[in-house]
Design an enzyme around this catalytic site. Structure first.
Site, PDB file in Angstrom:
ATOM      1  CG  ASP A  68      -2.176   0.903   0.963  1.00  0.00           C
ATOM      2  OD1 ASP A  68      -2.395   1.343  -0.189  1.00  0.00           O
ATOM      3  OD2 ASP A  68      -2.922   1.151   1.916  1.00  0.00           O
ATOM      4  N   GLY A  69       0.293   2.311  -0.509  1.00  0.00           N
ATOM      5  CA  GLY A  69       0.950   3.610  -0.517  1.00  0.00           C
ATOM      6  C   GLY A  69      -0.034   4.672  -0.086  1.00  0.00           C
ATOM      7  CD  GLU A  83      -1.511   2.284  -3.481  1.00  0.00           C
ATOM      8  OE1 GLU A  83      -1.093   1.114  -3.316  1.00  0.00           O
ATOM      9  OE2 GLU A  83      -2.489   2.738  -2.870  1.00  0.00           O
ATOM     10  CG  ASP A 132      -5.402  -0.294  -1.369  1.00  0.00           C
ATOM     11  OD1 ASP A 132      -4.451   0.152  -2.035  1.00  0.00           O
ATOM     12  OD2 ASP A 132      -5.668   0.114  -0.218  1.00  0.00           O
ATOM     13  CG  HIS A 175      -9.640   2.249   3.712  1.00  0.00           C
ATOM     14  ND1 HIS A 175      -8.669   2.534   4.643  1.00  0.00           N
ATOM     15  CD2 HIS A 175      -9.253   2.856   2.566  1.00  0.00           C
ATOM     16  CE1 HIS A 175      -7.742   3.300   4.085  1.00  0.00           C
ATOM     17  NE2 HIS A 175      -8.068   3.502   2.833  1.00  0.00           N
ATOM     18  CG  ASP A 203      -4.404   2.177   4.955  1.00  0.00           C
ATOM     19  OD1 ASP A 203      -4.239   2.931   3.979  1.00  0.00           O
ATOM     20  OD2 ASP A 203      -5.082   2.491   5.963  1.00  0.00           O
TER      21      ASP A 203
END
Length: 154
Positions: free
Chosen positions: A9-10, A47, A69, A124, A134
């Protein structure tokens, strides 16, 4: 060939703004969390960096299940955008330069020798590993924000 799970994740606080990334590698019950940040970046760059750094950490060819994501990352690979961009001299269908070309090219190199399968997960939405990376990416972005002296140029 070893089978590895990679969760990435970023995050960025502003676009551009201070950003962070995180990658969680899992193999044979062991985990390694990688992370970092930049003072002035975009969410998409973070990301891509998370996926890139996760793949770079592998020391031998592996089967990799990469969970993200980021639809930008997942679609670029699964829908053939990346191959088209490379064939078109790193230009979009509209003839514009591809954004983040440096990271896309580095990602292609990092993928070489591995069998990488991309899996999109809804951000999320309660996915435990996605939540973990995240939180770390956001923590890294906050650390960068604390160091920033001036806002990023637009």
């Amino acid at each position: 060939m070893k089978r590895v799970e990679l969760f990435t994740d970023g995050a960025s606080l502003g676009n551009p703004g201070p950003g962070g990334w995180a990658a969680l590698l899992r193999y044979a019950g062991r985990e390694k969390l990688l992370f970092g940040g930049e003072a002035c970046t975009t969410n998409n760059r973070m990301e891509l960096t998370a996926a890139l750094e996760g793949l770079r950490a592998l020391k031998e060819p592996c089967e990799v299940d990469l969970y993200t994501d980021s639809q930008y990352l997942q679609k670029a690979l699964d829908e053939g955008w990346l191959e088209r961009w490379a064939k078109n001299g790193w230009r979009t269908r509209e003839g514009k330069p591809v954004k983040n070309q440096d990271l896309w090219q580095a990602l292609l190199q990092a993928m070489a020798g591995h069998r990488v399968r991309f899996h999109w997960v809804r951000g999320h939405a309660g996915h435990p590993e996605n939540g973990r990376v995240d939180r770390e990416a956001r923590r890294q972005a906050q650390e960068q924000k604390a160091k920033v002296q001036a806002p990023c140029p637009p």
